[in-house]
Every structure is written in C-alpha cells, then in structure tokens.
Design an enzyme around this catalytic site. Structure first.
Site, PDB file in Angstrom:
ATOM      1  N   ASP A  29      31.444  47.782  29.681  1.00 27.61           N
ATOM      2  CA  ASP A  29      32.372  46.410  29.224  1.00 27.61           C
ATOM      3  C   ASP A  29      31.877  45.354  29.840  1.00 27.61           C
ATOM      4  O   ASP A  29      32.398  44.013  29.001  1.00 27.61           O
ATOM      5  CB  ASP A  29      33.559  46.588  29.783  1.00 27.61           C
ATOM      6  N   HIS A  89      32.849  52.160  38.274  1.00 21.22           N
ATOM      7  CA  HIS A  89      33.199  53.343  37.284  1.00 21.22           C
ATOM      8  C   HIS A  89      33.532  54.294  38.041  1.00 21.22           C
ATOM      9  O   HIS A  89      32.848  54.513  39.289  1.00 21.22           O
ATOM     10  CB  HIS A  89      31.991  53.548  36.392  1.00 21.22           C
TER      11      HIS A  89
HETATM   12  N1  CMC Z   1      35.809  44.712  42.006  1.00 18.55           N
HETATM   13  C1  CMC Z   1      35.978  44.934  43.205  1.00 18.55           C
HETATM   14  N2  CMC Z   1      36.196  46.084  43.936  1.00 18.55           N
HETATM   15  C2  CMC Z   1      36.072  47.337  43.184  1.00 18.55           C
HETATM   16  C3  CMC Z   1      35.865  47.171  41.832  1.00 18.55           C
HETATM   17  C4  CMC Z   1      35.829  46.051  41.244  1.00 18.55           C
HETATM   18  N3  CMC Z   1      35.491  46.173  39.963  1.00 18.55           N
HETATM   19  N4  CMC Z   1      35.878  48.641  41.440  1.00 18.55           N
HETATM   20  C5  CMC Z   1      36.288  49.364  42.600  1.00 18.55           C
HETATM   21  N5  CMC Z   1      36.267  48.502  43.596  1.00 18.55           N
HETATM   22  C6  CMC Z   1      36.613  49.037  45.177  1.00 18.55           C
HETATM   23  C7  CMC Z   1      38.011  49.373  45.097  1.00 18.55           C
HETATM   24  O1  CMC Z   1      38.826  48.185  45.599  1.00 18.55           O
HETATM   25  C8  CMC Z   1      37.901  50.451  46.110  1.00 18.55           C
HETATM   26  O2  CMC Z   1      37.700  49.983  47.353  1.00 18.55           O
HETATM   27  P1  CMC Z   1      38.237  50.702  48.671  1.00 18.55           P
HETATM   28  O3  CMC Z   1      37.538  51.999  48.867  1.00 18.55           O
HETATM   29  O4  CMC Z   1      37.749  49.924  49.903  1.00 18.55           O
HETATM   30  O5  CMC Z   1      39.732  51.097  48.422  1.00 18.55           O
HETATM   31  C9  CMC Z   1      36.457  50.997  45.707  1.00 18.55           C
HETATM   32  O6  CMC Z   1      35.639  50.043  45.221  1.00 18.55           O
HETATM   33  C10 CMC Z   1      36.826  52.520  44.858  1.00 18.55           C
HETATM   34  O7  CMC Z   1      37.585  51.816  43.569  1.00 18.55           O
HETATM   35  P2  CMC Z   1      38.548  52.759  43.001  1.00 18.55           P
HETATM   36  O8  CMC Z   1      39.518  52.041  42.251  1.00 18.55           O
HETATM   37  O9  CMC Z   1      39.396  53.728  44.150  1.00 18.55           O
HETATM   38  O10 CMC Z   1      37.535  53.884  42.186  1.00 18.55           O
HETATM   39  P3  CMC Z   1      37.924  54.372  40.755  1.00 18.55           P
HETATM   40  O11 CMC Z   1      36.944  55.490  40.558  1.00 18.55           O
HETATM   41  O12 CMC Z   1      39.423  54.896  40.902  1.00 18.55           O
HETATM   42  O13 CMC Z   1      38.028  53.168  39.796  1.00 18.55           O
HETATM   43  C11 CMC Z   1      37.599  51.685  38.169  1.00 18.55           C
HETATM   44  C12 CMC Z   1      37.333  52.800  38.804  1.00 18.55           C
HETATM   45  C13 CMC Z   1      36.878  51.568  36.844  1.00 18.55           C
HETATM   46  C14 CMC Z   1      39.064  51.803  37.564  1.00 18.55           C
HETATM   47  C15 CMC Z   1      37.240  50.377  39.192  1.00 18.55           C
HETATM   48  O14 CMC Z   1      35.950  50.328  39.335  1.00 18.55           O
HETATM   49  C16 CMC Z   1      37.616  49.127  38.309  1.00 18.55           C
HETATM   50  O15 CMC Z   1      38.847  48.859  38.449  1.00 18.55           O
HETATM   51  N6  CMC Z   1      36.938  48.353  37.713  1.00 18.55           N
HETATM   52  C17 CMC Z   1      37.080  47.178  36.811  1.00 18.55           C
HETATM   53  C18 CMC Z   1      37.974  47.527  35.509  1.00 18.55           C
HETATM   54  C19 CMC Z   1      36.418  48.043  34.630  1.00 18.55           C
HETATM   55  O16 CMC Z   1      35.567  47.330  34.380  1.00 18.55           O
HETATM   56  N7  CMC Z   1      37.060  49.170  34.039  1.00 18.55           N
HETATM   57  C20 CMC Z   1      36.113  49.485  32.579  1.00 18.55           C
HETATM   58  C21 CMC Z   1      35.368  50.821  33.042  1.00 18.55           C
HETATM   59  S1  CMC Z   1      34.137  51.335  32.084  1.00 18.55           S
HETATM   60  C22 CMC Z   1      35.054  51.792  30.616  1.00 18.55           C
HETATM   61  C23 CMC Z   1      35.452  53.067  30.586  1.00 18.55           C
HETATM   62  O17 CMC Z   1      34.538  54.071  30.497  1.00 18.55           O
HETATM   63  O18 CMC Z   1      36.554  53.236  30.882  1.00 18.55           O
END
Ligand code: CMC
Length: 428
Positions: free
Chosen positions: A364, A307
């Site tokens: 989710d 998240h």
């Molecule tokens: N599986 C594997 N690796 C992950 C995941 C995941 N679900 N989420 C984050 N990471 C890794 C990512 O690859 C990155 O690694 P690095 O630093 O080595 O590049 C690191 O963790 C940080 O991730 P980010 O994408 O830069 O972080 P963010 O804050 O932009 O992403 C997120 C948040 C929700 C988009 C992401 O965690 C994700 O894609 N999760 C899966 C989709 C999901 O479940 N979304 C629902 C969120 S809850 C509902 C809502 O409120 O929207």
C-alpha cells in the site's frame, strides 16, 4: 514415518500429528487437543494459527516470496494479464490462449447490470464512501439472482455467479465513482478488453470521446495482479468464515470487502496518501513523524509500513515502487508526494526501530501514488484493492466449499463474571 509433536500437561503426554506442506511449512494439528486434554489454544489475532490448508498461494514472509498456484508474482506481474491471473487463481492452471479467449468472452457477456441498480445507487448520499456502496451492491446481487443464494448448486451454476461478479464489479466501481462526482454513468463497452472497458466507464467525460491509452491499461493490469491474492489475510479469512456457514458467494465476498476496508488492511492505501499529504502540509518534517511512529504513547503509525507476515521486503511493494517511477515518468507527472514517500522510506529503513521490528514498505505504500497519477481519488484506492483481490476471494471461497470445510467457529477463554443471582427490579 509420520512426524509427531508431543505436549505434556498435568502429567499426561499426548502425541499431536504434524502436517507438512509442499514447501516444508510445518504445523501441529491440534484438532483433537480439546477432546484429549480439555485444552484449547489461545492466539489472539491468529498470529500463529493456520486456519486451513490451501493450494492457491504460497508466501514466505521471511524471504519475501509470493507465488500463485506455483507462479512467482514477479513473472505474473510482468508477463500476464489480470484476466489470465483470475483464471489461474479460480481454475487452478494458467489458461491456454483458447481458454483465455472463451473466459474473456464469458466475462464480456455479463458486464451489464440491471437498470434497477441505478435506483439503489441513487439512494446513497453522494458523499458515501464507495467501499460501503460497493459491498452493498455485491450483497444486492443475491436479490437479482436469488438462486445464487445456495452455495451448493452445481459447479457450472456457481461458475455463473463467479463470472457475473467478475464482470459486473468494474461496472459497479465505475458507476459508484460517477455517482460521487455527479456525472452520468457510462455503459460497458464490450469491444474493449477488461481493464480498458473499466477505465472508459470510469473516466470517459460526457462531452468528449474516450482516448484509449494502452500504458494506463497495462499499469492497471499490473496493479490488479499485485493485489490478486495473499493467502489467509483478514479479508480472505472473513470470506472463508462467512462462506463456511453456507452463505452465498456474494454475501461472503461482501463480508470480505468490509474486512478489507479498515486502515490496517486494504484501507491503508488511502491512509498512506492522507498521511503523506499531512506530512507535506506540515513542512515535510519527516523526522517528526518517524519519532511519532516510534512513540508508544502516540497512536500514529507509519501507514504503508509493516506487515503481519512479511519480515522482509514485500515483493509487491518492490514492483509497485518501480511501476510508480515508470508511470509518473511516462505520463510526465512530477508528484512531490512520490519524492516525499521515497525520502520517508529511506529514513525509516535506516532507523533502528524499523530495523529491529523488521518493518518494510508494504503493497500500500506506493500503490496510492500510482492510482493518483491515473486519476483515481483517494477514496477509490481501497475499492481498487478490492477489485484486484476479487479473484483471490473467489478462489478461496471455491476451495473452502470444494473441501467442504466445517463451520468456522473459534473458541474463547471466558474472563467475565462468575454466575450471579438475578434480582428482579420493579419494572412497573
Ligand atoms: N509504524 C510504527 N510501528 C509499527 C508499525 C508501523 N506501521 N507496524 C508495526 N509497528 C510496531 C508495533 O507498534 C509493534 O511494536 P511493539 O512490538 O513494540 O508493540 C510491532 O511493530 C509489531 O506490530 P503489530 O501491530 O503487533 O504487528 P501486526 O502483525 O499485528 O501488524 C500491521 C501488522 C500491518 C497491522 C502493522 O504493521 C500496521 O499497522 N501497519 C500500518 C498499516 C498498514 O500499512 N497496513 C497495510 C498492510 S499491507 C496490505 C494488506 O495486505 O493488508
């Protein structure tokens, strides 16, 4: 004395005001930075940017705290109803029983939708994703209520648009589902409470009476409450930014719905079930998928994990996991997908990659499992997220208008070509 932060650039030092919130969150106010130094800030994805001040929701991602108007999500999810939370978010206080009764009566008096909406619905192919249909129907409300286009109308007229949206949304959701499965639509039943009426419109079979099940209404109330608001997330920021151009409340919320749809945001609940099904089909080889999720060269991510703001358990996920166990148990459903989800969670939480990156299950991860148990197909899960988020979007839009916030318009750093001389080609 008011605190200040200092920035030094090119030999010049400037003082920037510091804003402190009621829970001691601290921000540097950079609104004068450009006029005083020529600098802008760059923060792709707004990972460290506050877009507004807000009185609606408090979230501490490090501690896993979520409160609406001061009330904890745990209390709201266990003690209140969805309509009560709608009132709380939109009007700022918990209602008295009399205020709640009046609010619910108002909601009941607008559940019907114009019959012409059936023609619009008929125009969509039956396999259209319901999120696309729903966001279109919400925008279409501006055509049926043209005066609602003006966001600066007096408070009670805006309130009428708000009530209409909250009342008609369940009808739209149920009708879009009926259309998808080719069943006749069911009209609203105003003898029922808000959630029960929705469930009847969704699940009443044309050939049978509808069996009201209080357990299912209770669970639905809880799920909707858990999604009701989440401060400045992607869809809410969209609602506020669309509204900042003085677009109507319907157009703003329709924009938010489209932002919610994607799998990184509200679309994740559908993606989680699809992922779990895929893992199950592939012999429930969890380790293979954990490995894929950790592989930088593999686009696969563990859906329902991670998240932007939580660096600890998402408090909503804790409540939903418990509710999933409870509902499946009470309904006598044995869903192997729930067992798979739990096994996956257990392995991921012990894995160093997920520990280091502080990736926990989010709201989710388990919500789809409950929605499935209640009879919702996966393509309706994100619609149900939007349904729950409606009062949050409305409250945030209202706050943005009340504070007369300026047009949302970020800047950029241009990295394209420098000025080129135009050479005309022969167009004849
Ligand atoms: N599986 C594997 N690796 C992950 C995941 C995941 N679900 N989420 C984050 N990471 C890794 C990512 O690859 C990155 O690694 P690095 O630093 O080595 O590049 C690191 O963790 C940080 O991730 P980010 O994408 O830069 O972080 P963010 O804050 O932009 O992403 C997120 C948040 C929700 C988009 C992401 O965690 C994700 O894609 N999760 C899966 C989709 C999901 O479940 N979304 C629902 C969120 S809850 C509902 C809502 O409120 O929207």
């Amino acid at each position: 004395m008011a605190k200040k932060a200092y920035l030094e650039y090119d030999g010049k030092k400037i003082a920037l005001p510091v804003i402190i919130g009621t829970e001691n969150e601290v921000a540097i106010d950079i609104s004068k930075l450009r006029s005083e130094t020529g600098l802008i800030t760059l923060d792709k994805g707004f990972k460290n940017t506050g877009s507004t001040t807000s009185e609606i929701t408090y979230l501490d991602g490090e501690k896993g705290i979520l409160r609406h108007r001061g009330y904890s999500i745990e209390d709201l999810a266990s003690k209140s109803t969805f309509t009560e939370v709608c009132y709380l978010l939109i009007y700022g206080n918990l209602p008295t029983s009399n205020q709640l009764l009046k609010f619910e009566i108002k909601l009941k008096s607008h559940t019907l939708v114009h019959e012409d909406f059936k023609i619009i619905l008929d125009g969509f192919p039956s396999n259209a994703h319901p999120m696309g249909i729903l966001s279109s129907l919400i925008t279409s409300l501006t055509a049926f209520y043209p005066k609602s286009i003006d966001p600066n109308r007096s408070g009670d007229k805006v309130d009428l648009s708000i009530i209409r949206m909250l009342s008609k949304f369940p009808t739209f959701v149920a009708w879009s589902y009926k259309k998808r499965i080719g069943h006749p639509i069911v009209y609203p039943d105003n003898n029922l409470d808000y959630c029960s009426n929705f469930l009847k419109m969704m699940f009443k079979m044309p050939t049978e009476n509808y069996d009201y099940n209080p357990l299912i209404s209770d669970v639905l109330n809880k799920l909707l409450i858990l999604h009701a608001d989440h401060e400045q997330n992607c869809s809410t920021s969209t609602v506020r930014i669309v509204g900042s151009s003085l677009s109507s409340i319907y157009a703003s919320i329709s924009g938010g719905m489209n932002a919610l749809w994607g799998p990184l945001h509200g679309g994740a609940n559908q993606a989680v079930i699809e992922m779990l099904e895929k893992i199950k089909k592939d012999g429930s080889n969890i380790n293979k998928y954990i490995k894929k999720a950790k592989d930088k060269n593999d686009p696969f991510r563990l859906m329902g994990f991670g998240h932007r703001v939580y660096r600890n358990f998402d408090p909503r996920a804790k409540i939903i996991k418990e509710a999933a166990d409870n509902v499946l148990d009470k309904l006598g459903i044995n869903d192997p997908i729930l067992d798979l989800a739990k096994a996956l969670e257990k392995i991921a939480l012990k894995d160093q990659y997920f520990i280091d990156k502080k990736l926990y299950p989010n709201v989710d991860f388990y919500s789809g499992i409950i929605y499935r148990a209640l009879g919702f197909p996966p393509e309706m899960f994100t619609v149900m997220f939007a349904f729950g988020r409606l009062p949050g979007w409305i409250a945030q839009w209202k706050e943005m208008r009340k504070n007369n916030e300026p047009l949302g318009r970020p800047r950029q750093i241009y990295t394209g070509k420098k000025s080129l001389k135009y050479v005309e080609i022969d167009k004849r």
